[in-house]
Motif scaffolding. Structure first.
Motif, mmCIF file in Angstrom:
data_model
loop_
_atom_site.group_PDB
_atom_site.id
_atom_site.type_symbol
_atom_site.label_atom_id
_atom_site.label_comp_id
_atom_site.label_asym_id
_atom_site.label_seq_id
_atom_site.Cartn_x
_atom_site.Cartn_y
_atom_site.Cartn_z
ATOM 1 N N ALA A 58 15.222 1.096 0.188
ATOM 2 C CA ALA A 58 13.447 1.330 0.008
ATOM 3 C C ALA A 58 12.947 1.514 -1.155
ATOM 4 C CB ALA A 58 13.584 1.980 1.518
ATOM 5 N N TRP A 59 13.181 2.518 -1.817
ATOM 6 C CA TRP A 59 12.113 3.390 -2.500
ATOM 7 C C TRP A 59 12.409 2.218 -3.854
ATOM 8 C CZ3 TRP A 59 14.054 4.525 -7.141
ATOM 9 C CH2 TRP A 59 15.179 4.337 -8.415
ATOM 10 N N ARG A 60 13.061 1.293 -4.055
ATOM 11 C CA ARG A 60 13.072 1.081 -5.487
ATOM 12 C C ARG A 60 12.538 -1.241 -4.622
ATOM 13 N NH1 ARG A 60 16.183 1.504 -9.577
ATOM 14 N NH2 ARG A 60 16.425 -1.223 -9.775
ATOM 15 N N ARG A 61 12.582 -1.093 -3.645
ATOM 16 C CA ARG A 61 11.824 -2.621 -3.108
ATOM 17 C C ARG A 61 10.095 -1.799 -3.307
ATOM 18 N NH1 ARG A 61 15.635 -3.308 0.775
ATOM 19 N NH2 ARG A 61 14.343 -1.828 1.933
ATOM 20 N N ARG A 62 9.765 -0.591 -3.031
ATOM 21 C CA ARG A 62 8.331 0.180 -3.507
ATOM 22 C C ARG A 62 7.985 -0.008 -5.021
ATOM 23 N NH1 ARG A 62 9.756 3.470 1.177
ATOM 24 N NH2 ARG A 62 10.836 5.329 -0.191
ATOM 25 N N ARG A 64 8.738 -2.037 -7.253
ATOM 26 C CA ARG A 64 8.352 -3.553 -7.441
ATOM 27 C C ARG A 64 6.480 -3.379 -7.215
ATOM 28 N NH1 ARG A 64 11.306 -7.955 -3.547
ATOM 29 N NH2 ARG A 64 13.746 -6.538 -4.513
ATOM 30 N N TRP A 65 6.345 -2.230 -6.557
ATOM 31 C CA TRP A 65 4.459 -2.525 -5.866
ATOM 32 C C TRP A 65 3.638 -2.125 -6.871
ATOM 33 C CZ3 TRP A 65 1.741 -5.614 -3.346
ATOM 34 C CH2 TRP A 65 2.313 -6.303 -2.068
#
Length: 93
Positions: A58-62, A64-65
């Motif tokens: 999840a931290w890698r998806r965040r 992206r922002w």
């Protein structure tokens, strides 16, 4: 407790930014814009180097922002530099 990849990312980005600041100071070229652009390059490199093979946490998806905001900032810097270079009679205002 942070994962090993997350720690690698944090340590890698921190090392990149410290090395960038040191190099810019040594070259007497330290500016906020240049440091920002080089740090953005660093975050893109470190992100790819620490990417997991199978599952995206999840931290890698965040992350992206953060990268998207960095690219918007980079675009603003590029537009400002182009407007500085252009002669005043070319600009419509």
């Amino acid at each position: 407790m942070p994962t090993r990849r997350r720690q690698q990312f944090i340590y890698g980005q921190f090392a990149w930014m410290v090395a960038t600041a040191f190099l810019l100071v040594v070259l007497d070229s330290l500016s906020y814009e240049l440091f920002f652009v080089l740090s953005l390059i660093g975050i893109l490199i470190v992100t790819e180097l620490t990417a997991p093979a199978n599952v995206t946490p999840a931290w890698r998806r965040r992350l992206r922002w953060l990268i998207a905001l960095g690219l918007v900032g980079f675009g603003i810097i590029v537009v400002r530099r182009i407007l500085e270079i252009l002669p005043p009679e070319v600009l419509p205002w």
